[in-house]
Motif scaffolding. Structure first.
Motif, PDB file in Angstrom:
ATOM      1  N   LEU A  65       0.880  -1.162   0.000  1.00 11.27           N
ATOM      2  CA  LEU A  65       0.000   0.000   0.000  1.00 11.27           C
ATOM      3  C   LEU A  65       0.916   1.210   0.000  1.00 11.27           C
ATOM      4  CD1 LEU A  65      -2.795   1.360   0.375  1.00 11.27           C
ATOM      5  CD2 LEU A  65      -2.429   1.128   2.840  1.00 11.27           C
ATOM      6  N   VAL A  66       0.762   2.071  -0.998  1.00 13.81           N
ATOM      7  CA  VAL A  66       1.600   3.262  -1.104  1.00 13.81           C
ATOM      8  C   VAL A  66       0.782   4.461  -0.665  1.00 13.81           C
ATOM      9  CG1 VAL A  66       2.941   4.729  -2.656  1.00 13.81           C
ATOM     10  CG2 VAL A  66       2.954   2.239  -2.971  1.00 13.81           C
ATOM     11  N   VAL A  67       1.340   5.229   0.269  1.00 11.12           N
ATOM     12  CA  VAL A  67       0.688   6.438   0.781  1.00 11.12           C
ATOM     13  C   VAL A  67       1.616   7.633   0.553  1.00 11.12           C
ATOM     14  CG1 VAL A  67      -0.672   5.192   2.526  1.00 11.12           C
ATOM     15  CG2 VAL A  67       1.596   6.043   3.125  1.00 11.12           C
ATOM     16  N   PRO A  68       1.057   8.846   0.455  1.00 12.42           N
ATOM     17  CA  PRO A  68       1.918  10.027   0.254  1.00 12.42           C
ATOM     18  C   PRO A  68       2.992  10.144   1.332  1.00 12.42           C
ATOM     19  CG  PRO A  68      -0.382  10.613  -0.058  1.00 12.42           C
ATOM     20  CD  PRO A  68      -0.355   9.208   0.476  1.00 12.42           C
ATOM     21  N   ASP A  69       2.597  10.003   2.565  1.00 12.28           N
ATOM     22  CA  ASP A  69       3.508   9.924   3.708  1.00 12.28           C
ATOM     23  C   ASP A  69       2.735   9.263   4.836  1.00 12.28           C
ATOM     24  OD1 ASP A  69       2.246  11.959   5.471  1.00 12.28           O
ATOM     25  OD2 ASP A  69       2.978  13.389   3.989  1.00 12.28           O
ATOM     26  N   MET A  70       3.420   8.933   5.899  1.00  6.26           N
ATOM     27  CA  MET A  70       2.784   8.159   6.967  1.00  6.26           C
ATOM     28  C   MET A  70       1.782   8.964   7.792  1.00  6.26           C
ATOM     29  SD  MET A  70       3.796   5.222   6.382  1.00  6.26           S
ATOM     30  CE  MET A  70       5.099   4.255   5.661  1.00  6.26           C
ATOM     31  N   GLU A  72      -0.357  11.317   6.350  1.00  9.23           N
ATOM     32  CA  GLU A  72      -1.482  11.706   5.488  1.00  9.23           C
ATOM     33  C   GLU A  72      -2.716  10.858   5.796  1.00  9.23           C
ATOM     34  OE1 GLU A  72      -3.350  13.870   2.482  1.00  9.23           O
ATOM     35  OE2 GLU A  72      -1.244  14.112   3.049  1.00  9.23           O
ATOM     36  N   LYS A  73      -3.811  11.512   6.140  1.00  8.83           N
ATOM     37  CA  LYS A  73      -5.067  10.811   6.468  1.00  8.83           C
ATOM     38  C   LYS A  73      -5.797  10.485   5.165  1.00  8.83           C
ATOM     39  CE  LYS A  73      -5.524  12.614  11.107  1.00  8.83           C
ATOM     40  NZ  LYS A  73      -5.179  11.408  11.788  1.00  8.83           N
ATOM     41  N   CYS A  74      -5.359   9.402   4.515  1.00  8.45           N
ATOM     42  CA  CYS A  74      -5.859   9.033   3.196  1.00  8.45           C
ATOM     43  C   CYS A  74      -6.465   7.636   3.161  1.00  8.45           C
ATOM     44  CB  CYS A  74      -4.731   9.145   2.171  1.00  8.45           C
ATOM     45  SG  CYS A  74      -3.307   8.102   2.547  1.00  8.45           S
ATOM     46  N   LEU A  75      -6.623   6.995   4.303  1.00  6.28           N
ATOM     47  CA  LEU A  75      -7.112   5.624   4.359  1.00  6.28           C
ATOM     48  C   LEU A  75      -8.500   5.559   4.978  1.00  6.28           C
ATOM     49  CD1 LEU A  75      -3.814   4.027   5.701  1.00  6.28           C
ATOM     50  CD2 LEU A  75      -4.582   4.160   3.321  1.00  6.28           C
ATOM     51  N   THR A  76      -9.269   4.544   4.562  1.00  7.48           N
ATOM     52  CA  THR A  76     -10.587   4.267   5.138  1.00  7.48           C
ATOM     53  C   THR A  76     -10.781   2.757   5.219  1.00  7.48           C
ATOM     54  OG1 THR A  76     -11.741   4.217   3.011  1.00  7.48           O
ATOM     55  CG2 THR A  76     -11.603   6.354   4.130  1.00  7.48           C
ATOM     56  N   THR A  77     -11.605   2.324   6.138  1.00  8.88           N
ATOM     57  CA  THR A  77     -11.984   0.915   6.251  1.00  8.88           C
ATOM     58  C   THR A  77     -13.170   0.843   7.203  1.00  8.88           C
ATOM     59  OG1 THR A  77     -11.161  -1.338   6.571  1.00  8.88           O
ATOM     60  CG2 THR A  77     -10.438   0.305   8.175  1.00  8.88           C
ATOM     61  N   ASN A  78     -13.519  -0.366   7.643  1.00  7.90           N
ATOM     62  CA  ASN A  78     -14.546  -0.476   8.688  1.00  7.90           C
ATOM     63  C   ASN A  78     -13.958  -1.205   9.886  1.00  7.90           C
ATOM     64  OD1 ASN A  78     -15.121  -3.374   8.568  1.00  7.90           O
ATOM     65  ND2 ASN A  78     -16.080  -2.948   6.598  1.00  7.90           N
ATOM     66  N   SER A 100      -4.443   7.750   8.937  1.00  8.91           N
ATOM     67  CA  SER A 100      -3.125   7.646   8.315  1.00  8.91           C
ATOM     68  C   SER A 100      -2.500   6.281   8.603  1.00  8.91           C
ATOM     69  CB  SER A 100      -2.218   8.746   8.861  1.00  8.91           C
ATOM     70  OG  SER A 100      -1.903   8.495  10.225  1.00  8.91           O
ATOM     71  N   ALA A 101      -1.415   5.993   7.914  1.00  5.43           N
ATOM     72  CA  ALA A 101      -0.658   4.770   8.199  1.00  5.43           C
ATOM     73  C   ALA A 101      -0.131   4.810   9.633  1.00  5.43           C
ATOM     74  CB  ALA A 101       0.469   4.614   7.201  1.00  5.43           C
ATOM     75  N   ASP A 102       0.296   5.989  10.089  1.00  2.00           N
ATOM     76  CA  ASP A 102       0.734   6.107  11.484  1.00  2.00           C
ATOM     77  C   ASP A 102      -0.416   5.767  12.441  1.00  2.00           C
ATOM     78  OD1 ASP A 102       3.381   6.846  11.006  1.00  2.00           O
ATOM     79  OD2 ASP A 102       3.011   8.978  11.303  1.00  2.00           O
ATOM     80  N   ASP A 103      -1.624   6.256  12.138  1.00  4.54           N
ATOM     81  CA  ASP A 103      -2.784   5.955  12.981  1.00  4.54           C
ATOM     82  C   ASP A 103      -3.025   4.432  13.028  1.00  4.54           C
ATOM     83  OD1 ASP A 103      -3.229   8.711  13.341  1.00  4.54           O
ATOM     84  OD2 ASP A 103      -4.689   8.796  11.694  1.00  4.54           O
ATOM     85  N   LEU A 104      -2.939   3.788  11.869  1.00 10.03           N
ATOM     86  CA  LEU A 104      -3.134   2.335  11.803  1.00 10.03           C
ATOM     87  C   LEU A 104      -2.082   1.619  12.628  1.00 10.03           C
ATOM     88  CD1 LEU A 104      -4.576  -0.136  10.580  1.00 10.03           C
ATOM     89  CD2 LEU A 104      -2.952   0.012   8.675  1.00 10.03           C
TER      90      LEU A 104
END
Length: 109
Positions: A65-70, A72-78, A100-104
């Motif tokens: 999974l490529v994200v702009p940076d760790m 960036e709040k660009c992810l969603t799920t349930n 974000s990836a950091d949040d995950l």
């Protein structure tokens, strides 16, 4: 993690305590996290700076999974998906409509 670290270069460090049973390893370029490696399954989150390594990992059957940076709040799920994936109930503080990836990482360590 070594493959990713080689792409980062000489300032790469790997942060993962296998003996402590950590599920995530991190690859850093200096102080910046540029990759999260999920050790329970073949899955890696990469920053755009390392997008070139994505194809090589995918050829090894490692999902990326490529994200702009760790941050960036660009992810969603349930919640059911992230809880099942983490193997435990995750904090309700994690906003699954924008994270974000950091949040995950924080929610699943």
């Amino acid at each position: 993690m070594g493959l990713i670290a080689r792409h980062v270069g000489t300032n790469a460090t790997v942060d993962w305590d296998r003996d402590a049973g950590e599920d995530w390893g991190r690859v850093l370029a200096g102080d910046e996290v540029v990759a999260y490696v999920w050790t329970r399954a073949p899955f890696v989150v990469l920053t755009e700076a390392l997008q070139a390594v994505s194809g090589e990992l995918e050829s090894m059957r490692i999902k990326t999974l490529v994200v702009p940076d760790m941050q960036e709040k660009c992810l969603t799920t349930n919640r059911e998906i992230v809880d099942a994936w983490a193997g435990h109930a995750t904090s309700e503080v994690l906003s699954l409509t924008s994270f974000s990836a950091d949040d995950l990482w924080w929610a699943t360590v």
